[in-house]
Enzyme design. Sequence first.
Site, PDB file in Angstrom:
ATOM      1  N   ASN A 168       0.771  -1.288   0.153  1.00 17.94           N
ATOM      2  CA  ASN A 168      -0.163   0.155  -0.033  1.00 17.94           C
ATOM      3  C   ASN A 168       0.788   1.182  -0.021  1.00 17.94           C
ATOM      4  O   ASN A 168       0.354   2.297  -0.704  1.00 17.94           O
ATOM      5  CB  ASN A 168      -0.976   0.161   1.153  1.00 17.94           C
ATOM      6  CG  ASN A 168      -0.218  -0.214   2.562  1.00 17.94           C
ATOM      7  OD1 ASN A 168       0.768  -0.730   2.600  1.00 17.94           O
ATOM      8  ND2 ASN A 168      -1.213   0.303   3.518  1.00 17.94           N
ATOM      9  N   GLU A 266       4.042  -3.436  12.442  1.00 17.79           N
ATOM     10  CA  GLU A 266       3.219  -2.353  12.219  1.00 17.79           C
ATOM     11  C   GLU A 266       2.113  -3.168  11.415  1.00 17.79           C
ATOM     12  O   GLU A 266       2.080  -3.408  10.469  1.00 17.79           O
ATOM     13  CB  GLU A 266       4.023  -1.241  11.593  1.00 17.79           C
ATOM     14  CG  GLU A 266       3.636   0.066  11.869  1.00 17.79           C
ATOM     15  CD  GLU A 266       2.312   0.168  10.746  1.00 17.79           C
ATOM     16  OE1 GLU A 266       1.085  -0.102  11.362  1.00 17.79           O
ATOM     17  OE2 GLU A 266       2.630   0.715   9.822  1.00 17.79           O
ATOM     18  N   CYS A 300      -3.118   1.642   6.506  1.00 19.45           N
ATOM     19  CA  CYS A 300      -3.195   0.886   7.934  1.00 19.45           C
ATOM     20  C   CYS A 300      -3.911   1.784   8.950  1.00 19.45           C
ATOM     21  O   CYS A 300      -4.526   1.398   9.860  1.00 19.45           O
ATOM     22  CB  CYS A 300      -2.043   0.415   8.518  1.00 19.45           C
ATOM     23  SG  CYS A 300      -0.542   1.578   8.545  1.00 19.45           S
ATOM     24  N   GLU A 477       8.100   3.476  14.796  1.00 22.26           N
ATOM     25  CA  GLU A 477       9.087   3.857  13.846  1.00 22.26           C
ATOM     26  C   GLU A 477       8.959   5.237  13.744  1.00 22.26           C
ATOM     27  O   GLU A 477       8.067   5.927  14.241  1.00 22.26           O
ATOM     28  CB  GLU A 477       8.478   3.329  12.284  1.00 22.26           C
ATOM     29  CG  GLU A 477       8.371   1.725  12.495  1.00 22.26           C
ATOM     30  CD  GLU A 477       8.291   1.330  10.937  1.00 22.26           C
ATOM     31  OE1 GLU A 477       7.145   0.616  10.596  1.00 22.26           O
ATOM     32  OE2 GLU A 477       9.234   1.173  10.202  1.00 22.26           O
TER      33      GLU A 477
HETATM   34  P1  NAI Z   1       0.640  -9.671   4.099  1.00 22.75           P
HETATM   35  O1  NAI Z   1       0.897  -9.134   5.764  1.00 22.75           O
HETATM   36  O2  NAI Z   1       0.584 -11.058   3.897  1.00 22.75           O
HETATM   37  O3  NAI Z   1       1.867  -8.879   3.331  1.00 22.75           O
HETATM   38  C1  NAI Z   1       2.894  -8.001   3.695  1.00 22.75           C
HETATM   39  C2  NAI Z   1       4.340  -8.552   3.405  1.00 22.75           C
HETATM   40  O4  NAI Z   1       4.579  -9.609   4.252  1.00 22.75           O
HETATM   41  C3  NAI Z   1       4.376  -8.702   2.014  1.00 22.75           C
HETATM   42  O5  NAI Z   1       5.798  -8.207   1.600  1.00 22.75           O
HETATM   43  C4  NAI Z   1       4.220 -10.220   2.028  1.00 22.75           C
HETATM   44  O6  NAI Z   1       5.252 -10.815   0.625  1.00 22.75           O
HETATM   45  C5  NAI Z   1       4.998 -10.459   3.045  1.00 22.75           C
HETATM   46  N1  NAI Z   1       4.887 -11.919   3.851  1.00 22.75           N
HETATM   47  C6  NAI Z   1       3.686 -12.556   3.336  1.00 22.75           C
HETATM   48  N2  NAI Z   1       3.703 -13.914   4.066  1.00 22.75           N
HETATM   49  C7  NAI Z   1       4.960 -14.050   4.656  1.00 22.75           C
HETATM   50  C8  NAI Z   1       5.694 -14.798   5.589  1.00 22.75           C
HETATM   51  N3  NAI Z   1       5.143 -15.955   6.092  1.00 22.75           N
HETATM   52  N4  NAI Z   1       6.713 -14.392   6.295  1.00 22.75           N
HETATM   53  C9  NAI Z   1       7.241 -13.202   5.694  1.00 22.75           C
HETATM   54  N5  NAI Z   1       6.756 -12.309   5.092  1.00 22.75           N
HETATM   55  C10 NAI Z   1       5.852 -12.482   4.594  1.00 22.75           C
HETATM   56  O7  NAI Z   1      -0.695  -8.881   3.539  1.00 22.75           O
HETATM   57  P2  NAI Z   1      -1.454  -9.067   2.305  1.00 22.75           P
HETATM   58  O8  NAI Z   1      -1.748 -10.526   2.102  1.00 22.75           O
HETATM   59  O9  NAI Z   1      -0.809  -8.211   1.238  1.00 22.75           O
HETATM   60  O10 NAI Z   1      -2.679  -8.174   2.822  1.00 22.75           O
HETATM   61  C11 NAI Z   1      -3.645  -8.589   3.505  1.00 22.75           C
HETATM   62  C12 NAI Z   1      -4.449  -7.792   4.431  1.00 22.75           C
HETATM   63  O11 NAI Z   1      -3.363  -7.092   5.347  1.00 22.75           O
HETATM   64  C13 NAI Z   1      -4.802  -6.572   3.730  1.00 22.75           C
HETATM   65  O12 NAI Z   1      -6.255  -6.712   3.294  1.00 22.75           O
HETATM   66  C14 NAI Z   1      -4.849  -5.467   4.729  1.00 22.75           C
HETATM   67  O13 NAI Z   1      -5.967  -5.754   5.566  1.00 22.75           O
HETATM   68  C15 NAI Z   1      -3.520  -6.035   5.679  1.00 22.75           C
HETATM   69  N6  NAI Z   1      -2.407  -5.075   5.317  1.00 22.75           N
HETATM   70  C16 NAI Z   1      -2.179  -4.325   6.214  1.00 22.75           C
HETATM   71  C17 NAI Z   1      -1.211  -3.298   5.770  1.00 22.75           C
HETATM   72  C18 NAI Z   1      -0.599  -2.222   6.798  1.00 22.75           C
HETATM   73  O14 NAI Z   1      -0.121  -1.518   6.295  1.00 22.75           O
HETATM   74  N7  NAI Z   1      -0.745  -2.333   8.105  1.00 22.75           N
HETATM   75  C19 NAI Z   1      -0.373  -3.326   4.546  1.00 22.75           C
HETATM   76  C20 NAI Z   1      -0.868  -4.512   3.842  1.00 22.75           C
HETATM   77  C21 NAI Z   1      -1.926  -5.158   4.203  1.00 22.75           C
END
Ligand code: NAI
Length: 497
Positions: A168, A266, A300, A477
């Site tokens: 994002n 975060e 977020c 952060e």
């Molecule tokens: P995600 O948390 O799976 O992805 C975020 C990062 O983590 C990406 O770089 C991904 O490749 C990496 N990742 C995924 N699985 C991992 C693992 N097992 N070990 C280490 N790294 C890993 O989130 P995703 O699937 O993109 O989005 C799902 C939901 O998460 C969204 O619908 C939203 O609600 C939330 N989200 C929250 C964010 C925030 O800024 N706090 C940012 C992105 C998503």
Amino acid sequence: MQTARDLIAEYTSTGTLEALPKGHFIDGTFIRPSHNRTMESFDPGRGEAFSGFTAGTREDVDQAVRSSRRAFETVWRDTGPAERGRILQKAAALILENLDLLAVTETLDSGKPLQEAMGDVRGAARAFEYYAGACDKLQGDSFPLGPDHIGYSIHEPVGVTAHIIPWNFPISTAARGFAPALAAGCTVVAKPAEQTPFTALLLAKLLSDAGLPDGVLNVVTGTGIETGAPLTSHAGVDHITFTGSVQTGKAVMKAAAEEVTRVVLELGGKSPVVVLSDCDREQALNGVLGAIYENAGQICSAGSRLVIERSIHADFVEQLVRRTKALKLGHGLENPDVGPVNSAEHLAKIAGFLDRARARGASIATGGSVTQDPATGKGWFFEPTIVDSVAADDELAREEIFGPVLTVQVAEDAEHALALANECQYGLVAGIYTSDFARAHRLARRIDAGQIYINEYFAGGIEVPFGGNKKSGFGREKGLEGLKSYCKTKSIAARIA
Ligand code: NAI
Ligand code: MG
């Protein structure tokens, strides 16, 4: 240097950009590993692939971590703080020189409106500028041990730091992690999200051009399972900064526990914007709209719950709906009010929330459906949506939707508004709109969130510590506090008598 206009013309005629890097960035250069596995990145505004990138493996991650370890031990931890500062300052200047390329790339990869991407790139430059100035001010303490001893502390860099970056805010999240880590004398291995790999790679090259020694910052692209997980469980990593979902955050924390690796998490949010009856109405309306529709709500810290006093509720929501209906949707490069959401999967997830709400008989005041770019009929768009009078136990008020969907909760008075604001598993941020400043600060103390915005949602910048309470994670952060995550205090006590 190509301008945004040149780059947009190139994309319009070729469907891609020549300047997009290929390969991982390891040891100061782009390398394509021998396995030659690739994935595609999509332009959400069209819903079409626009470039390939390398799908990393455990071996690629291991190579990057070993490179960062070597660079930490042989160069970076012993590079003088003033010299580190000069390199970061130069990087800030190079980021601004490359503003157009970085912003157009970010828009293509993430979907966000170009003006927002430009703001993110300027913010990234600002992060390097801020921490450049902090490199030579990491002072320790001295301790009063009496005449026979001396005691003091120094802040040492923690070592190799892993940065897992979401889709994002790709360049913003990268910069707010890289800059303090490098300032403290740490080296970096970053894994950008598989939906948005390019700006982290471009940033790595700019840092190298600014004089960062080879291996100090490596970027490995690929999926969470095949590259993220091997990175966060790697024994050669000393600290992990993770931004993303709660579910993946928990997995990262478990992996970190195995090696007793430090973590900053975060995670998500469901942040309330408390609007009291004595607010400046225009300020509050603009604030609430920006809080939920910027980046199509994929933030977020989005203000996704409007908590509003009953006495102004009907009128305020009517005006919000009117303004929401006037918002223009479009491809990010066209600078719409609201762009697409990042992926087809994510669009389906948002739509699921609204389909279930409709089935429960929810009061959808506007929006609520999947749509397309009106100019092309393409892309992954969701209508800007307001759901009125939602109960606190409804999933729309409890779960992070991460889309352009505002949930309205009606409060009887300020005390009830506080209760509703806190009735949530998350505690990332909260907004307050009121013209009574004393009341605003009293409320600010009692809301359980990492940061509070009064009369301007998203107020503040890199100077202000940022992070969550409750399920929104822990650690901070940004600000000087953000620097501490990348330092370990060493205390030294000596007998001198
Ligand atoms: P995600 O948390 O799976 O992805 C975020 C990062 O983590 C990406 O770089 C991904 O490749 C990496 N990742 C995924 N699985 C991992 C693992 N097992 N070990 C280490 N790294 C890993 O989130 P995703 O699937 O993109 O989005 C799902 C939901 O998460 C969204 O619908 C939203 O609600 C939330 N989200 C929250 C964010 C925030 O800024 N706090 C940012 C992105 C998503
Ligand atoms: Mg993409």
